[in-house]
Design an enzyme around this catalytic site. Structure first.
Site, mmCIF file in Angstrom:
data_model
loop_
_atom_site.group_PDB
_atom_site.id
_atom_site.type_symbol
_atom_site.label_atom_id
_atom_site.label_comp_id
_atom_site.label_asym_id
_atom_site.label_seq_id
_atom_site.Cartn_x
_atom_site.Cartn_y
_atom_site.Cartn_z
ATOM 1 N N ASP A 181 -11.669 -6.462 -2.044
ATOM 2 C CA ASP A 181 -12.427 -7.724 -2.031
ATOM 3 C C ASP A 181 -13.790 -7.454 -1.422
ATOM 4 O OD1 ASP A 181 -10.309 -7.800 0.485
ATOM 5 O OD2 ASP A 181 -12.324 -8.461 1.051
ATOM 6 N N MET A 235 -8.816 -3.507 9.336
ATOM 7 C CA MET A 235 -8.314 -3.981 10.622
ATOM 8 C C MET A 235 -7.534 -2.936 11.421
ATOM 9 S SD MET A 235 -7.301 -7.835 9.331
ATOM 10 C CE MET A 235 -7.006 -8.470 10.974
ATOM 11 N N GLU A 236 -7.520 -1.684 10.973
ATOM 12 C CA GLU A 236 -6.676 -0.697 11.662
ATOM 13 C C GLU A 236 -7.327 0.657 11.933
ATOM 14 O OE1 GLU A 236 -5.610 -2.009 8.577
ATOM 15 O OE2 GLU A 236 -4.540 -3.681 9.495
ATOM 16 N N GLU A 249 0.835 -1.209 0.000
ATOM 17 C CA GLU A 249 0.000 0.000 0.000
ATOM 18 C C GLU A 249 0.871 1.261 0.000
ATOM 19 O OE1 GLU A 249 -3.761 -1.650 2.602
ATOM 20 O OE2 GLU A 249 -1.871 -1.399 3.609
ATOM 21 N N GLY A 279 -12.281 -4.545 2.767
ATOM 22 C CA GLY A 279 -13.288 -5.443 2.196
ATOM 23 C C GLY A 279 -14.616 -4.697 2.107
HETATM 24 N N1 ADE Z 1 -8.855 -5.557 4.391
HETATM 25 C C1 ADE Z 1 -9.059 -5.848 3.084
HETATM 26 N N2 ADE Z 1 -9.954 -6.833 2.952
HETATM 27 C C2 ADE Z 1 -10.328 -7.190 4.203
HETATM 28 C C3 ADE Z 1 -11.214 -8.151 4.712
HETATM 29 N N3 ADE Z 1 -11.888 -8.964 3.903
HETATM 30 N N4 ADE Z 1 -11.348 -8.256 6.062
HETATM 31 C C4 ADE Z 1 -10.652 -7.433 6.878
HETATM 32 N N5 ADE Z 1 -9.785 -6.512 6.450
HETATM 33 C C5 ADE Z 1 -9.629 -6.382 5.114
#
Ligand code: ADE
Length: 248
Positions: free
Chosen positions: A216, A192-193, A12, A78
């Protein structure tokens, strides 16, 4: 005024690092920080690693040690909101920690000590960032075209959820999102951050904004889509959006 550009993973950040001038590499708390100049602006590029604790540590170091004036997170997420497709861009207005639950003592998802369930990003910085994304989407032509998208990329502005879980199943994504939506919190994306950085920045009253490209759909193909998107596309988005943001 120094701006911190924070990302979770090297993919990234690589495009930004390639453009950094007068780069100075510093290691602190087991992390690599790059101080330098990006498009004529004083910046620190930082990698948090994955998860809320890693992100909180990195944000704290950026504030305490590097004395940055504002933090901008750029990375991937995501997509879980309706119509949030791979290749779209999400700018966070606020964050929720989807794995925080001190109920019934406190409202579900609420971090005790903070107002409400949602941790707000800085409105001014967020407006500048979303304007930068808009300019990129209008002017970039086919710059953001890639094999992973079905439709032209769109900007979504709203709530993003963070937690210490990589979501790879649509049932889990629904179980995470539906109760939040039912409570009036329409989540667009998961990562996640970001919420951890938002919390640290609220503590220090430091402006924070975040942009996430959708890699995704947090479903059964996420573990394939995520690394492919990271390898081929993620840095291109970050590089273009951050350049436009610094110019705004
Ligand atoms: N970052 C990118 N895709 C993710 C996902 N599916 N779950 C958690 N963090 C993500």
């Amino acid at each position: 005024m120094t701006t911190a550009i924070l990302s979770a993973l090297p993919e990234e950040q690589s495009g930004l690092l390639a453009r950094l001038e007068q780069g100075q590499r510093l290691v602190h708390a087991g992390r690599v920080f790059w101080r330098g100049s990006l498009h004529g602006h004083s910046v620190v590029l930082a990698l948090s690693g994955i998860g809320k604790v890693a992100a909180a540590t990195t944000a704290t170091v950026l504030i305490e040690r590097f004395r940055v004036a504002r933090i901008v997170f750029t990375g991937v997420a995501g997509g879980v909101g309706e119509g949030v497709a791979v290749g779209d861009i999400v700018v966070a207005q606020d964050y929720v920690q989807h794995d925080m639950d001190v109920s019934p003592l406190f409202e579900r998802w609420r971090v005790p000590g903070y107002e409400g369930v949602c941790l707000p990003c800085d409105p001014t910085l967020t407006a500048i960032l979303s304007e930068a994304v808009n300019v990129c989407l209008v002017s970039a032509g086919s710059y953001f075209d890639h094999e992973f998208m079905d439709t032209a990329p769109r900007l979504h502005l709203g709530l993003v959820a963070s937690g210490d879980r990589f979501v790879t199943c649509s049932e889990v994504a629904r179980a995470l999102r539906d109760p939040l939506v039912a409570a009036g919190h329409d989540v667009l994306a998961v990562e996640m951050e970001g919420a951890a950085v938002a919390q640290v920045c609220l503590d220090y009253q430091l402006p924070f904004a975040a942009v996430r490209t959708v890699s995704d759909r947090a479903d059964a193909s996420a573990h394939v889509d995520f690394p492919a998107f990271m390898e081929k596309v993620a840095s291109r988005y970050a590089e273009r959006i951050v350049q436009q943001f610094l110019e705004e």
